[in-house]
Design a protein around this motif. Structure first.
Motif, PDB file in Angstrom:
ATOM      1  N   PHE A  95       0.837  -1.201   0.000  1.00  0.00           N
ATOM      2  CA  PHE A  95       0.000   0.000   0.000  1.00  0.00           C
ATOM      3  C   PHE A  95       0.875   1.255   0.000  1.00  0.00           C
ATOM      4  O   PHE A  95       0.635   2.199  -0.757  1.00  0.00           O
ATOM      5  CB  PHE A  95      -0.930  -0.034   1.227  1.00  0.00           C
ATOM      6  N   LEU A  96       1.903   1.264   0.847  1.00  0.00           N
ATOM      7  CA  LEU A  96       2.810   2.408   0.909  1.00  0.00           C
ATOM      8  C   LEU A  96       3.573   2.586  -0.401  1.00  0.00           C
ATOM      9  O   LEU A  96       3.740   3.713  -0.880  1.00  0.00           O
ATOM     10  CB  LEU A  96       3.785   2.252   2.076  1.00  0.00           C
ATOM     11  N   ILE A  97       4.046   1.489  -0.974  1.00  0.00           N
ATOM     12  CA  ILE A  97       4.771   1.558  -2.252  1.00  0.00           C
ATOM     13  C   ILE A  97       3.872   2.171  -3.325  1.00  0.00           C
ATOM     14  O   ILE A  97       4.296   3.066  -4.075  1.00  0.00           O
ATOM     15  CB  ILE A  97       5.276   0.161  -2.678  1.00  0.00           C
ATOM     16  N   LYS A  98       2.647   1.714  -3.378  1.00  0.00           N
ATOM     17  CA  LYS A  98       1.697   2.246  -4.369  1.00  0.00           C
ATOM     18  C   LYS A  98       1.463   3.742  -4.134  1.00  0.00           C
ATOM     19  O   LYS A  98       1.475   4.539  -5.074  1.00  0.00           O
ATOM     20  CB  LYS A  98       0.381   1.486  -4.297  1.00  0.00           C
ATOM     21  N   GLY A  99       1.280   4.118  -2.865  1.00  0.00           N
ATOM     22  CA  GLY A  99       1.063   5.532  -2.545  1.00  0.00           C
ATOM     23  C   GLY A  99       2.258   6.399  -2.897  1.00  0.00           C
ATOM     24  O   GLY A  99       2.101   7.486  -3.469  1.00  0.00           O
ATOM     25  N   PHE A 100       3.461   5.942  -2.570  1.00  0.00           N
ATOM     26  CA  PHE A 100       4.661   6.693  -2.936  1.00  0.00           C
ATOM     27  C   PHE A 100       4.772   6.797  -4.466  1.00  0.00           C
ATOM     28  O   PHE A 100       5.189   7.822  -4.995  1.00  0.00           O
ATOM     29  CB  PHE A 100       5.920   6.042  -2.366  1.00  0.00           C
ATOM     30  N   GLY A 101       4.408   5.723  -5.178  1.00  0.00           N
ATOM     31  CA  GLY A 101       4.445   5.745  -6.638  1.00  0.00           C
ATOM     32  C   GLY A 101       3.491   6.776  -7.211  1.00  0.00           C
ATOM     33  O   GLY A 101       3.825   7.496  -8.168  1.00  0.00           O
ATOM     34  N   ILE A 102       2.300   6.872  -6.628  1.00  0.00           N
ATOM     35  CA  ILE A 102       1.324   7.876  -7.066  1.00  0.00           C
ATOM     36  C   ILE A 102       1.867   9.273  -6.787  1.00  0.00           C
ATOM     37  O   ILE A 102       1.823  10.155  -7.658  1.00  0.00           O
ATOM     38  CB  ILE A 102      -0.041   7.650  -6.371  1.00  0.00           C
ATOM     39  N   ASP A 103       2.382   9.476  -5.575  1.00  0.00           N
ATOM     40  CA  ASP A 103       2.953  10.784  -5.233  1.00  0.00           C
ATOM     41  C   ASP A 103       4.080  11.162  -6.190  1.00  0.00           C
ATOM     42  O   ASP A 103       4.158  12.302  -6.653  1.00  0.00           O
ATOM     43  CB  ASP A 103       3.474  10.786  -3.793  1.00  0.00           C
ATOM     44  N   LEU A 104       4.955  10.208  -6.508  1.00  0.00           N
ATOM     45  CA  LEU A 104       6.074  10.475  -7.414  1.00  0.00           C
ATOM     46  C   LEU A 104       5.560  10.850  -8.804  1.00  0.00           C
ATOM     47  O   LEU A 104       6.015  11.832  -9.393  1.00  0.00           O
ATOM     48  CB  LEU A 104       6.998   9.249  -7.496  1.00  0.00           C
ATOM     49  N   SER A 105       4.594  10.109  -9.314  1.00  0.00           N
ATOM     50  CA  SER A 105       4.077  10.382 -10.661  1.00  0.00           C
ATOM     51  C   SER A 105       3.320  11.710 -10.736  1.00  0.00           C
ATOM     52  O   SER A 105       3.266  12.336 -11.787  1.00  0.00           O
ATOM     53  CB  SER A 105       3.177   9.238 -11.141  1.00  0.00           C
ATOM     54  N   GLU A 106       2.764  12.148  -9.594  1.00  0.00           N
ATOM     55  CA  GLU A 106       2.041  13.419  -9.564  1.00  0.00           C
ATOM     56  C   GLU A 106       2.945  14.589  -9.183  1.00  0.00           C
ATOM     57  O   GLU A 106       2.488  15.727  -9.096  1.00  0.00           O
ATOM     58  CB  GLU A 106       0.867  13.329  -8.586  1.00  0.00           C
ATOM     59  N   GLY A 107       4.224  14.312  -8.945  1.00  0.00           N
ATOM     60  CA  GLY A 107       5.172  15.362  -8.606  1.00  0.00           C
ATOM     61  C   GLY A 107       5.062  15.857  -7.171  1.00  0.00           C
ATOM     62  O   GLY A 107       5.563  16.932  -6.847  1.00  0.00           O
ATOM     63  N   ASN A 108       4.418  15.079  -6.313  1.00  0.00           N
ATOM     64  CA  ASN A 108       4.298  15.460  -4.903  1.00  0.00           C
ATOM     65  C   ASN A 108       5.576  15.130  -4.149  1.00  0.00           C
ATOM     66  O   ASN A 108       6.332  14.242  -4.544  1.00  0.00           O
ATOM     67  CB  ASN A 108       3.127  14.715  -4.246  1.00  0.00           C
ATOM     68  N   GLU A 109       5.786  15.821  -3.041  1.00  0.00           N
ATOM     69  CA  GLU A 109       6.938  15.551  -2.193  1.00  0.00           C
ATOM     70  C   GLU A 109       6.802  14.154  -1.584  1.00  0.00           C
ATOM     71  O   GLU A 109       5.721  13.770  -1.140  1.00  0.00           O
ATOM     72  CB  GLU A 109       7.029  16.586  -1.075  1.00  0.00           C
ATOM     73  N   LEU A 110       7.882  13.406  -1.571  1.00  0.00           N
ATOM     74  CA  LEU A 110       7.888  12.062  -0.981  1.00  0.00           C
ATOM     75  C   LEU A 110       8.360  12.166   0.458  1.00  0.00           C
ATOM     76  O   LEU A 110       9.556  12.267   0.717  1.00  0.00           O
ATOM     77  CB  LEU A 110       8.784  11.128  -1.791  1.00  0.00           C
ATOM     78  N   THR A 111       7.424  12.168   1.375  1.00  0.00           N
ATOM     79  CA  THR A 111       7.767  12.285   2.785  1.00  0.00           C
ATOM     80  C   THR A 111       7.715  10.908   3.433  1.00  0.00           C
ATOM     81  O   THR A 111       6.786  10.137   3.185  1.00  0.00           O
ATOM     82  CB  THR A 111       6.814  13.247   3.517  1.00  0.00           C
ATOM     83  N   PRO A 112       8.711  10.594   4.259  1.00  0.00           N
ATOM     84  CA  PRO A 112       8.715   9.303   4.942  1.00  0.00           C
ATOM     85  C   PRO A 112       7.458   9.114   5.777  1.00  0.00           C
ATOM     86  O   PRO A 112       6.825  10.085   6.212  1.00  0.00           O
ATOM     87  CB  PRO A 112       9.960   9.376   5.833  1.00  0.00           C
ATOM     88  N   LYS A 113       7.109   7.868   6.011  1.00  0.00           N
ATOM     89  CA  LYS A 113       5.931   7.513   6.799  1.00  0.00           C
ATOM     90  C   LYS A 113       6.364   6.748   8.038  1.00  0.00           C
ATOM     91  O   LYS A 113       7.337   5.992   8.010  1.00  0.00           O
ATOM     92  CB  LYS A 113       4.961   6.649   5.985  1.00  0.00           C
ATOM     93  N   LEU A 114       5.633   6.931   9.111  1.00  0.00           N
ATOM     94  CA  LEU A 114       5.857   6.222  10.363  1.00  0.00           C
ATOM     95  C   LEU A 114       4.635   5.374  10.682  1.00  0.00           C
ATOM     96  O   LEU A 114       3.507   5.834  10.514  1.00  0.00           O
ATOM     97  CB  LEU A 114       6.092   7.205  11.515  1.00  0.00           C
ATOM     98  N   VAL A 115       4.877   4.162  11.136  1.00  0.00           N
ATOM     99  CA  VAL A 115       3.807   3.251  11.512  1.00  0.00           C
ATOM    100  C   VAL A 115       4.197   2.590  12.826  1.00  0.00           C
ATOM    101  O   VAL A 115       5.331   2.152  12.986  1.00  0.00           O
ATOM    102  CB  VAL A 115       3.593   2.168  10.419  1.00  0.00           C
TER     103      VAL A 115
END
Length: 189
Positions: free
Chosen positions: A105-125
């Motif tokens: 899920f996180l990989i997919k979300g980071f991929g979407i953010d990258l493709s949309e040009g959004n900042e890739l911020t680390p996530k904590l769980v």
């Protein structure tokens, strides 16, 4: 993705008893700062070792070196920093690096953010008694020598050796500037 994570992980980080007096934002910032520093050291260490192996004996030597030395390198760094360090992927080379459902899920979300040009911020769980730090691993041109498309960036001889060393390999077919996986740094509470 930020909205989805807010819904998906409502208890993203709870304070432990001894840290209850510290604001959550300060704890989050400390974990992110430390996770960024450790993942940077791990990336730079592995990259330097691979570049040295490439210069010493070419791609085949570097593949064999990585097959034998990647885990000992990350294990020694983990021990030195008193954390756990893993690289996980939904297209893993080694079965030990297979992402779980949340990591996918996180990989997919980071991929979407990258493709949309959004900042890739680390996530904590928060998982059990461990704070997990996740940061995307982004492909760079050198990565494609081993993770690119066969017969394009990935030479036939390299692809053959990868399949010998990693019979269940899925970590090919990438292009430059894609999310290849995640750094997963675990901090025991």
């Amino acid at each position: 993705m930020k909205y989805l994570l807010g819904l998906f992980f409502p208890a993203l980080l709870a304070c432990s008893t001894k840290e209850a007096s510290q604001p959550r934002e300060r704890l989050d910032s400390t974990y992110v700062t430390n996770g960024n520093a450790i993942s940077k050291i791990a990336f730079e260490t592995i990259s330097a070792e691979l570049k040295n192996a490439l210069q010493t004996g070419g791609i085949e030597y570097a593949l064999k070196y990585c097959n034998e030395k990647a885990y000992p390198i990350t294990d020694s760094l983990a021990q030195a920093h008193q954390v756990s360090i893993r690289r996980v992927s939904n297209k893993n080379r080694n079965p030990r690096n297979k992402a779980d459902k949340m990591e996918e899920f996180l990989i997919k979300g980071f991929g979407i953010d990258l493709s949309e040009g959004n900042e890739l911020t680390p996530k904590l769980v928060l998982k059990d008694d461990t704070v997990l730090f996740y940061k995307p691993i982004i492909t760079q041109p050198l990565c494609l020598s081993c993770h690119g498309t066969p017969e394009r960036e990935l030479a036939v001889s390299t692809d053959t050796l990868i399949r010998q060393l990693y019979p269940r390999d899925k970590a090919i077919g990438y292009q430059n500037n894609q999310v290849r996986g995640l750094w997963r740094i675990g901090f025991k509470q």
